[in-house]
Motif scaffolding. Sequence first.
Motif, PDB file in Angstrom:
ATOM      1  N   PRO A 198       0.557  -1.027   0.471  1.00  9.87           N
ATOM      2  CA  PRO A 198      -0.162  -0.111  -0.071  1.00  9.87           C
ATOM      3  C   PRO A 198       1.474   1.362  -0.196  1.00  9.87           C
ATOM      4  CG  PRO A 198      -0.683  -1.731   1.538  1.00  9.87           C
ATOM      5  CD  PRO A 198       1.070  -1.847   0.806  1.00  9.87           C
ATOM      6  N   LYS A 199       1.547   0.977   0.788  1.00  7.20           N
ATOM      7  CA  LYS A 199       2.818   2.619   0.694  1.00  7.20           C
ATOM      8  C   LYS A 199       3.089   2.833  -0.563  1.00  7.20           C
ATOM      9  CE  LYS A 199       4.854   1.394   5.125  1.00  7.20           C
ATOM     10  NZ  LYS A 199       5.916   0.639   5.893  1.00  7.20           N
TER      11      LYS A 199
ATOM     12  N   LEU B 270       1.568   2.644  -3.015  1.00  8.74           N
ATOM     13  CA  LEU B 270       0.426   4.295  -4.028  1.00  8.74           C
ATOM     14  C   LEU B 270       0.442   5.281  -3.260  1.00  8.74           C
ATOM     15  CD1 LEU B 270      -2.820   1.830  -2.989  1.00  8.74           C
ATOM     16  CD2 LEU B 270      -2.086   2.219  -5.541  1.00  8.74           C
ATOM     17  N   LEU B 271       1.169   5.509  -1.967  1.00  9.22           N
ATOM     18  CA  LEU B 271       1.633   6.448  -2.074  1.00  9.22           C
ATOM     19  C   LEU B 271       2.556   7.547  -3.012  1.00  9.22           C
ATOM     20  CD1 LEU B 271       1.052   6.726   1.977  1.00  9.22           C
ATOM     21  CD2 LEU B 271      -0.826   7.343  -0.236  1.00  9.22           C
TER      22      LEU B 271
ATOM     23  N   GLY C   6       2.738  11.298  -3.230  1.00 11.84           N
ATOM     24  CA  GLY C   6       1.802  11.241  -2.730  1.00 11.84           C
ATOM     25  C   GLY C   6       0.749  10.431  -3.747  1.00 11.84           C
TER      26      GLY C   6
ATOM     27  N   MET D  18      -0.486   7.755  -6.574  1.00 13.58           N
ATOM     28  CA  MET D  18      -2.254   7.901  -7.208  1.00 13.58           C
ATOM     29  C   MET D  18      -2.848   8.395  -6.017  1.00 13.58           C
ATOM     30  SD  MET D  18      -4.328   5.154  -8.187  1.00 13.58           S
ATOM     31  CE  MET D  18      -4.154   3.959  -6.631  1.00 13.58           C
ATOM     32  N   LEU D  19      -3.016   8.009  -4.600  1.00 17.74           N
ATOM     33  CA  LEU D  19      -4.092   9.039  -3.785  1.00 17.74           C
ATOM     34  C   LEU D  19      -3.267  10.946  -3.767  1.00 17.74           C
ATOM     35  CD1 LEU D  19      -3.675   7.138  -0.463  1.00 17.74           C
ATOM     36  CD2 LEU D  19      -5.650   7.142  -2.550  1.00 17.74           C
ATOM     37  N   GLY D  20      -2.289  11.638  -4.233  1.00 20.74           N
ATOM     38  CA  GLY D  20      -2.091  12.212  -4.767  1.00 20.74           C
ATOM     39  C   GLY D  20      -2.543  13.602  -5.546  1.00 20.74           C
ATOM     40  N   GLU D  21      -2.243  12.217  -6.766  1.00 21.95           N
ATOM     41  CA  GLU D  21      -3.154  12.358  -8.330  1.00 21.95           C
ATOM     42  C   GLU D  21      -4.069  13.756  -7.836  1.00 21.95           C
ATOM     43  OE1 GLU D  21      -1.760  10.281 -11.617  1.00 21.95           O
ATOM     44  OE2 GLU D  21       0.219   9.847 -10.868  1.00 21.95           O
ATOM     45  N   PHE D  22      -4.736  12.089  -7.072  1.00 20.88           N
ATOM     46  CA  PHE D  22      -6.541  11.968  -7.253  1.00 20.88           C
ATOM     47  C   PHE D  22      -7.316  13.465  -5.983  1.00 20.88           C
ATOM     48  CE2 PHE D  22     -10.505  11.277  -4.175  1.00 20.88           C
ATOM     49  CZ  PHE D  22     -11.040  10.908  -5.126  1.00 20.88           C
ATOM     50  N   ARG D  23      -6.302  13.747  -4.955  1.00 20.65           N
ATOM     51  CA  ARG D  23      -6.903  14.603  -4.475  1.00 20.65           C
ATOM     52  C   ARG D  23      -6.504  15.961  -5.000  1.00 20.65           C
ATOM     53  NH1 ARG D  23      -2.435  15.327  -1.452  1.00 20.65           N
ATOM     54  NH2 ARG D  23      -1.192  16.878  -3.311  1.00 20.65           N
TER      55      ARG D  23
END
Length: 174
Positions: free
Chosen positions: A20-21, A23-24, A28, A30-35
């Motif tokens: 899972p790390k 992904l960050l 960031g 994928m989660l940073g891109e989504f944000r």
Amino acid sequence: MATGNDPILDGLGMAHLGSPKALLGKSGGMLGEFRDFALRGNMLDMAVGIIIGAAFGRVVSSFVSDILMPPVGLFTGHSDFSNKFINLSGQAYATLAEAKAAGAATINYGVFANALFDFLIVAFAVFMLIRQVNRLKREQPAAAPATRECPFCSSAIAIKATRCPHCTSAIVAV
């Protein structure tokens, strides 16, 4: 940690997904891109529009079912227009709720009429909104040209010029 060495992911049968790390990532991931995507101005505007649209839809539905349809139902001889239906089962039911509770096949044309009126009112409101936006966006009349063409060398010159700066020909001022 390598993907194949993670005992938790191996135990869940998800070792192929990776840590899972991952992904960050460093910035960031994928989660940073989504944000970044979710917090763009257009996305927030669209979310506000959807929320207001849903609230407007509920107001229109209430208007149709509580204010518009009772007089229409009164003129047609029924007090509740949304309770009009055609029973296809062959048994008699006094209300739509009774027919639904018994599992009878019905054509609910009263409910359909309410939905149709809802749609027409919303469509008319959207039409009026777009009409006003288009009226505000109408093109302004074109400004008077600031230049004209020199009759001798075809260069662009100022409207008030009496001599062409390119070929130095004398020109009649406009």
